[in-house]
Design a protein around this motif. Structure first.
Motif, PDB file in Angstrom:
ATOM      1  N   SER A   1      31.607 -28.614 -18.823  1.00 46.11           N
ATOM      2  CA  SER A   1      31.346 -30.051 -18.661  1.00 46.11           C
ATOM      3  C   SER A   1      32.258 -30.733 -17.635  1.00 46.11           C
ATOM      4  CB  SER A   1      31.489 -30.769 -20.010  1.00 46.11           C
ATOM      5  OG  SER A   1      32.825 -30.683 -20.484  1.00 46.11           O
TER       6      SER A   1
ATOM      7  N   CYS B   1      27.250 -31.252 -20.963  1.00 47.49           N
ATOM      8  CA  CYS B   1      27.526 -30.696 -19.639  1.00 47.49           C
ATOM      9  C   CYS B   1      27.000 -31.577 -18.512  1.00 47.49           C
ATOM     10  CB  CYS B   1      26.927 -29.301 -19.525  1.00 47.49           C
ATOM     11  SG  CYS B   1      27.650 -28.113 -20.694  1.00 47.49           S
TER      12      CYS B   1
ATOM     13  N   PHE C   1      32.228 -27.059 -14.592  1.00 42.10           N
ATOM     14  CA  PHE C   1      31.087 -27.898 -14.221  1.00 42.10           C
ATOM     15  C   PHE C   1      30.548 -27.505 -12.847  1.00 42.10           C
ATOM     16  CE2 PHE C   1      29.314 -31.566 -12.012  1.00 42.10           C
ATOM     17  CZ  PHE C   1      28.318 -31.958 -12.899  1.00 42.10           C
TER      18      PHE C   1
END
Length: 241
Positions: A10, A36, A15
């Motif tokens: 996330s 996320c 990410f």
């Protein structure tokens, strides 16, 4: 279909890895404490310190993706630098939580990954996001240094064991360099008493020496997708590529 399972998906490197791999058309499954934030990507909301849930979660994910996969890669990216402080001053519970997230969780996830994919004949890879702190001691980072050193040695053991496997898992524990992420913000927010190298890390930011998460993820992906991945060895540093 190439499948990537990424912890800490996330934010930060996680990410960016998830974003870039998804955009390239790969199947990406994320694990994170928060959403996320990527459309089309399956994201499991999970706290890696809740160790009792991890084996069944990984088993469920692998059952879902395995049939259509040509390759499956587990990226143990999630980590925390806290607690920051000289040993003798940190809270026991914080130490225990960091050990769970940084070391025990990757061990459990990797163990399940290897077990459930024993007969999978496609490409199987584990990428552990390590740190130079696992290879050099830093005052104030006793817990962090120890967990990353443990992750490195765990990777060495897996590499040794998989040499004898019929369908081996390739593994690399890689230090990604100094990256401009939330972890660096946490470090800069600490005190010099807790972390004697504080000024040095403030200088990294002020002098523009931090690499972006986007750049780091791009380089990591090129390493992971390289045909010579299995020749890298269990311990690596992104700055050597």
């Amino acid at each position: 279909m190439n499948v990537y399972i990424i912890t800490g998906a996330s934010k930060g490197i996680g990410f960016e890895l998830a974003k870039q791999l998804s955009e390239a058309g790969h199947c990406v499954v994320g694990m994170a404490r928060t959403d996320c934030g990527l459309d089309g990507m399956k994201c499991y909301r999970t706290d890696l310190s809740e160790l009792e849930k991890l084996e069944s979660l990984m088993a469920d994910i692998l059952t879902t993706v395995q049939l259509d996969a040509g390759s499956i890669t587990l990226i143990n990216n999630a980590g925390m630098v806290e607690p920051i402080g000289l040993i003798g001053t940190v809270e026991a519970l914080e130490m225990s939580n960091a050990i769970a997230v940084n070391l025990t969780a990757p061990m459990i996830l990797s163990n399940t990954f290897i077990s459930k994919l024993e007969n999978f004949k496609g490409k199987k890879r584990i990428v552990n996001i390590s740190s130079g702190a696992g290879r050099n001691p830093y005052e104030g980072w006793g817990t962090y240094c120890t967990t990353k050193a443990g992750l490195d040695h765990f990777s060495r053991v897996i590499a040794l064991e998989q040499m004898k496997a019929e369908n081996p898992v390739e593994i690399v524990s890689i230090a990604p360099g100094i990256i401009d992420t939330g972890m660096q913000e946490t470090i800069r927010a600490s005190s010099e008493e807790a972390f004697p190298l504080l000024e040095k890390f403030i200088d990294y930011k002020d002098q523009g020496m931090l690499v972006s998460a986007e750049q780091t993820a791009k380089k990591l992906i090129s390493i992971i997708e390289n045909e010579g991945f299995d020749k890298i060895g269990p311990i690596a540093d992104i700055r050597h590529f």
